[in-house]
Design an enzyme around this catalytic site. Structure first.
Site, PDB file in Angstrom:
ATOM      1  N   MET A  65       0.840  -1.197   0.000  1.00 21.83           N
ATOM      2  CA  MET A  65       0.000   0.000   0.000  1.00 21.83           C
ATOM      3  C   MET A  65       0.879   1.253   0.000  1.00 21.83           C
ATOM      4  O   MET A  65       0.422   2.346   0.341  1.00 21.83           O
ATOM      5  CB  MET A  65      -0.945  -0.019   1.200  1.00 21.83           C
ATOM      6  CG  MET A  65      -1.882  -1.237   1.147  1.00 21.83           C
ATOM      7  SD  MET A  65      -3.412  -1.029   2.041  1.00 21.83           S
ATOM      8  CE  MET A  65      -2.791  -0.876   3.707  1.00 21.83           C
TER       9      MET A  65
ATOM     10  N   HIS B  11       9.325  -3.317   3.400  1.00 15.39           N
ATOM     11  CA  HIS B  11       8.955  -3.523   1.994  1.00 15.39           C
ATOM     12  C   HIS B  11      10.198  -3.779   1.138  1.00 15.39           C
ATOM     13  O   HIS B  11      10.190  -4.618   0.244  1.00 15.39           O
ATOM     14  CB  HIS B  11       8.228  -2.297   1.439  1.00 15.39           C
ATOM     15  CG  HIS B  11       6.977  -1.925   2.169  1.00 15.39           C
ATOM     16  ND1 HIS B  11       6.827  -0.731   2.837  1.00 15.39           N
ATOM     17  CD2 HIS B  11       5.809  -2.596   2.354  1.00 15.39           C
ATOM     18  CE1 HIS B  11       5.618  -0.668   3.370  1.00 15.39           C
ATOM     19  NE2 HIS B  11       4.991  -1.788   3.106  1.00 15.39           N
TER      20      HIS B  11
ATOM     21  N   GLN C 120     -10.289  -2.648   2.417  1.00 16.87           N
ATOM     22  CA  GLN C 120      -9.805  -3.384   3.588  1.00 16.87           C
ATOM     23  C   GLN C 120      -9.706  -2.508   4.829  1.00 16.87           C
ATOM     24  O   GLN C 120      -9.301  -2.970   5.889  1.00 16.87           O
ATOM     25  CB  GLN C 120      -8.479  -4.084   3.299  1.00 16.87           C
ATOM     26  CG  GLN C 120      -7.277  -3.164   3.192  1.00 16.87           C
ATOM     27  CD  GLN C 120      -6.065  -3.906   2.675  1.00 16.87           C
ATOM     28  OE1 GLN C 120      -6.021  -4.337   1.528  1.00 16.87           O
ATOM     29  NE2 GLN C 120      -5.055  -4.086   3.523  1.00 16.87           N
TER      30      GLN C 120
ATOM     31  N   GLY D 230       4.969 -10.195   4.009  1.00 18.87           N
ATOM     32  CA  GLY D 230       5.731 -10.073   5.246  1.00 18.87           C
ATOM     33  C   GLY D 230       5.100 -10.865   6.376  1.00 18.87           C
ATOM     34  O   GLY D 230       3.874 -10.880   6.540  1.00 18.87           O
TER      35      GLY D 230
ATOM     36  N   GLN E  48      -2.548 -12.494   7.518  1.00 19.14           N
ATOM     37  CA  GLN E  48      -2.728 -12.212   6.089  1.00 19.14           C
ATOM     38  C   GLN E  48      -2.054 -13.290   5.237  1.00 19.14           C
ATOM     39  O   GLN E  48      -2.603 -13.731   4.219  1.00 19.14           O
ATOM     40  CB  GLN E  48      -2.137 -10.837   5.777  1.00 19.14           C
ATOM     41  CG  GLN E  48      -2.152 -10.452   4.322  1.00 19.14           C
ATOM     42  CD  GLN E  48      -1.804  -8.990   4.145  1.00 19.14           C
ATOM     43  OE1 GLN E  48      -2.657  -8.111   4.304  1.00 19.14           O
ATOM     44  NE2 GLN E  48      -0.559  -8.694   3.833  1.00 19.14           N
TER      45      GLN E  48
ATOM     46  N   SER F  69       4.190   1.252   7.912  1.00 19.07           N
ATOM     47  CA  SER F  69       3.876   2.570   7.352  1.00 19.07           C
ATOM     48  C   SER F  69       3.159   3.420   8.390  1.00 19.07           C
ATOM     49  O   SER F  69       3.248   4.653   8.369  1.00 19.07           O
ATOM     50  CB  SER F  69       3.001   2.409   6.112  1.00 19.07           C
ATOM     51  OG  SER F  69       3.608   1.528   5.194  1.00 19.07           O
ATOM     52  N   ARG F  70       2.449   2.779   9.298  1.00 15.36           N
ATOM     53  CA  ARG F  70       1.691   3.525  10.319  1.00 15.36           C
ATOM     54  C   ARG F  70       2.609   4.136  11.380  1.00 15.36           C
ATOM     55  O   ARG F  70       2.187   5.038  12.108  1.00 15.36           O
ATOM     56  CB  ARG F  70       0.648   2.624  10.979  1.00 15.36           C
ATOM     57  CG  ARG F  70      -0.510   2.266  10.060  1.00 15.36           C
ATOM     58  CD  ARG F  70      -1.616   1.549  10.817  1.00 15.36           C
ATOM     59  NE  ARG F  70      -2.810   1.413  10.007  1.00 15.36           N
ATOM     60  CZ  ARG F  70      -3.034   0.434   9.129  1.00 15.36           C
ATOM     61  NH1 ARG F  70      -2.131  -0.501   8.954  1.00 15.36           N
ATOM     62  NH2 ARG F  70      -4.158   0.398   8.426  1.00 15.36           N
TER      63      ARG F  70
HETATM   64  P1  AMP Z   1       1.532  -2.893   3.502  1.00 14.50           P
HETATM   65  O1  AMP Z   1       2.005  -1.902   2.500  1.00 14.50           O
HETATM   66  O2  AMP Z   1       1.720  -2.457   4.917  1.00 14.50           O
HETATM   67  O3  AMP Z   1       0.177  -3.448   3.202  1.00 14.50           O
HETATM   68  O4  AMP Z   1       2.519  -4.124   3.381  1.00 14.50           O
HETATM   69  C1  AMP Z   1       2.867  -4.674   2.142  1.00 14.50           C
HETATM   70  C2  AMP Z   1       3.655  -5.931   2.394  1.00 14.50           C
HETATM   71  O5  AMP Z   1       4.810  -5.607   3.164  1.00 14.50           O
HETATM   72  C3  AMP Z   1       2.853  -6.954   3.223  1.00 14.50           C
HETATM   73  O6  AMP Z   1       3.141  -8.259   2.744  1.00 14.50           O
HETATM   74  C4  AMP Z   1       3.403  -6.751   4.608  1.00 14.50           C
HETATM   75  O7  AMP Z   1       3.311  -7.899   5.421  1.00 14.50           O
HETATM   76  C5  AMP Z   1       4.857  -6.418   4.304  1.00 14.50           C
HETATM   77  N1  AMP Z   1       5.458  -5.717   5.429  1.00 14.50           N
HETATM   78  C6  AMP Z   1       4.972  -4.637   6.097  1.00 14.50           C
HETATM   79  N2  AMP Z   1       5.773  -4.318   7.130  1.00 14.50           N
HETATM   80  C7  AMP Z   1       6.789  -5.232   7.128  1.00 14.50           C
HETATM   81  C8  AMP Z   1       7.927  -5.460   7.959  1.00 14.50           C
HETATM   82  N3  AMP Z   1       8.202  -4.676   9.006  1.00 14.50           N
HETATM   83  N4  AMP Z   1       8.742  -6.504   7.654  1.00 14.50           N
HETATM   84  C9  AMP Z   1       8.469  -7.308   6.598  1.00 14.50           C
HETATM   85  N5  AMP Z   1       7.417  -7.148   5.777  1.00 14.50           N
HETATM   86  C10 AMP Z   1       6.582  -6.130   6.040  1.00 14.50           C
END
Ligand code: AMP
Length: 293
Positions: free
Chosen positions: A30, A37, A61, A149, A155, A188-189
């Site tokens: 996202m 990422h 979502q 991740g 998920q 990201s949060r």
């Molecule tokens: P998001 O953009 O937060 O929806 O995450 C996109 C992908 O990055 C998802 O598969 C997440 O699980 C992964 N992700 C987010 N944060 C982390 C992290 N700290 N370590 C590894 N993967 C991550």
């Protein structure tokens, strides 16, 4: 704007058509890219001839409109980081491209894996939104491997179930949680935390570490291990939503830890909701690249 960005499924298909002979790796996100990422992108880069990143803040979502509105959007910086990581293509569709007028299909994964934890607290629609958008993205990109991740452990379980049930021909690769210097899982949060909140949030990985230590000292009772975590989280600035120990495959509660178990939690820090987890029971599965403090 970079020529590596495509906005429509039609353009994505055209761009990928000549590259299909060799492996395509796909990292759905996202946006608001961080080191977590990038670790997925690097893994994809090392294992595939072509790497596709998607950036799409998926409205379906999000339960809370305020959370969706506040979600960071940093596309230009994201594309620069992704190019540094050596990706080939960014797919960054608009909501209207993903959900055109008349859109009426939902991919809904049923059972305990979506009823519990995030499904219980964010509502059914959360994983319906995730499953639907991931299915659409996988059909649009048609990758050989897709990278997720371990931070979003539930998920991963839900996406694996969906891919298996629908027979989508893709390998789902789960990568370890990337952590900040103090152990906080990158998210990201996190950018929405004030300096004070960010400091308090470091208690979360400490609480997971305390449970790992208790587990290492021989405690196998999930209730006792969850209490260890809760006791660490008792600062008034943190509001735990759940702290649970579940079977790592079925996500069902367990009476005693034998097989690998997932210790998973969600905690509110001010306006921000953070999730994290560790695996208990198999040392080298402990899902972390940075260390827990
Ligand atoms: P998001 O953009 O937060 O929806 O995450 C996109 C992908 O990055 C998802 O598969 C997440 O699980 C992964 N992700 C987010 N944060 C982390 C992290 N700290 N370590 C590894 N993967 C991550």
């Amino acid at each position: 704007m970079s020529s590596r960005i495509v906005r429509t499924v039609a353009d994505l298909r055209v761009a990928l058509a000549p590259l299909r002979g060799e492996a395509i790796g796909f990292v759905p996100t996202m946006g608001a890219l961080h080191e977590g990422h990038l670790s997925l992108l690097r893994a994809a880069r090392s294992e595939n001839a072509t790497v596709v990143l998607s950036i799409f803040v998926n409205p379906t979502q999000f339960g809370e409109a305020a959370d969706l509105a506040a979600y960071p959007r940093t596309e230009e910086a994201d594309v620069a980081l992704a190019e540094e990581a050596g990706i080939d293509l960014v797919f960054a569709p608009s909501p209207a491209e993903m959900y055109p007028a008349g859109f009426a299909t939902t991919v809904s994964v049923g059972g305990a894996i979506t009823d519990t934890l995030e499904g219980a607290f964010r509502g059914r629609s959360h994983f319906d939104g995730v499953a639907t958008v991931v299915a659409k993205l996988l059909l649009a990109v048609q990758p050989d491997r897709a990278y997720f991740g371990a931070k979003d452990a539930q998920q991963v379980v839900v996406v694996r179930r969906m891919v298996s049930d629908l027979g989508i021909p893709v390998e789902i690769v789960a990568r370890p949680t990337s952590r900040d210097h103090d152990g906080l899982a990158r998210s990201s949060r996190n950018t929405r935390l004030s300096a004070d909140e960010r400091a308090v949030a470091a208690v979360i990985p400490r609480s997971l570490r305390a449970a790992q230590d208790a587990f290492a000292s021989g405690i196998r009772d999930p209730n006792r291990l969850a209490s260890v975590v809760r006791d660490e989280l008792t600062t008034e600035r943190l509001e735990p939503e759940y702290v649970e120990i579940v079977d790592a495959g079925s996500l069902e509660p367990i009476a005693e830890i034998g097989a690998p178990a997932l210790l998973v939690l969600a905690v509110r820090v001010g306006q921000v909701r953070l999730i994290d987890n560790v695996i208990l029971g198999v040392d080298d599965l402990i899902s972390t690249t940075g260390s827990l403090p």
